[in-house]
Motif scaffolding. Structure first.
Motif, mmCIF file in Angstrom:
data_model
loop_
_atom_site.group_PDB
_atom_site.id
_atom_site.type_symbol
_atom_site.label_atom_id
_atom_site.label_comp_id
_atom_site.label_asym_id
_atom_site.label_seq_id
_atom_site.Cartn_x
_atom_site.Cartn_y
_atom_site.Cartn_z
ATOM 1 N N LEU A 286 59.039 108.955 -48.434
ATOM 2 C CA LEU A 286 60.406 109.148 -48.284
ATOM 3 C C LEU A 286 61.479 108.681 -49.468
ATOM 4 N N CYS A 287 61.022 107.446 -49.963
ATOM 5 C CA CYS A 287 61.814 107.176 -50.998
ATOM 6 C C CYS A 287 61.799 107.976 -52.382
ATOM 7 N N TYR A 288 60.601 108.650 -52.550
ATOM 8 C CA TYR A 288 60.548 109.528 -53.488
ATOM 9 C C TYR A 288 61.513 110.761 -53.176
ATOM 10 N N VAL A 289 61.348 111.201 -51.892
ATOM 11 C CA VAL A 289 62.226 112.301 -51.489
ATOM 12 C C VAL A 289 63.856 111.806 -51.669
ATOM 13 N N CYS A 290 64.121 110.673 -51.356
ATOM 14 C CA CYS A 290 65.478 110.378 -51.546
ATOM 15 C C CYS A 290 65.852 110.224 -53.087
ATOM 16 N N TRP A 291 64.906 109.757 -53.917
ATOM 17 C CA TRP A 291 65.177 109.656 -55.241
ATOM 18 C C TRP A 291 65.613 111.078 -56.143
ATOM 19 N N PHE A 292 64.571 112.055 -55.464
ATOM 20 C CA PHE A 292 64.688 113.508 -56.025
ATOM 21 C C PHE A 292 66.184 114.117 -55.591
ATOM 22 N N ALA A 293 66.606 113.469 -54.220
ATOM 23 C CA ALA A 293 67.783 114.284 -53.734
ATOM 24 C C ALA A 293 68.815 113.525 -54.178
ATOM 25 N N ALA A 294 68.855 112.273 -54.859
ATOM 26 C CA ALA A 294 69.922 111.504 -55.808
ATOM 27 C C ALA A 294 69.840 112.087 -57.078
ATOM 28 N N LEU A 295 68.978 112.671 -57.517
ATOM 29 C CA LEU A 295 68.977 113.285 -59.025
ATOM 30 C C LEU A 295 69.333 114.475 -58.924
ATOM 31 N N GLU A 296 69.392 115.091 -57.758
ATOM 32 C CA GLU A 296 69.979 116.719 -57.700
ATOM 33 C C GLU A 296 71.477 116.547 -57.725
#
Length: 91
Positions: free
Chosen positions: A46-56
């Protein structure tokens, strides 16, 4: 996609860890297994999904500010929940 990349990347590391470290997996309780599954599926993925969403949505320099707060939150949470000493050097 991020969760699959992490799973594929962690597989060789997990195999090497089992072969080299010789863990006692039978000694792990049901709560221990539940904790391991929780840490893997919820926290890690979940943290990685949130990280990639923030990068988008944000530039990388702006998104990385959140990662710089991780040690700060960890030290404060350890002081608050585990009653670990919080010294001036920690602050």
């Amino acid at each position: 996609l991020a969760a699959w990349q992490l799973a594929i990347g962690c597989l060789p590391i997990a195999i090497a860890g089992v072969l080299i470290e010789q863990p006692q997996l039978a000694a792990l309780s049901q709560l221990g297994w539940a904790s391991m599954i929780y840490m893997t599926l919820i926290q890690f993925c979940l943290c990685y999904v949130c990280w990639f969403a923030a990068l988008e949505r944000l530039p990388a320099a702006t998104a990385s500010i959140g990662t710089l707060l991780v040690p700060v939150v960890g030290v404060i949470a350890a002081a608050a929940m585990l009653r670990e000493p919080l010294s001036a050097s920690d602050i």
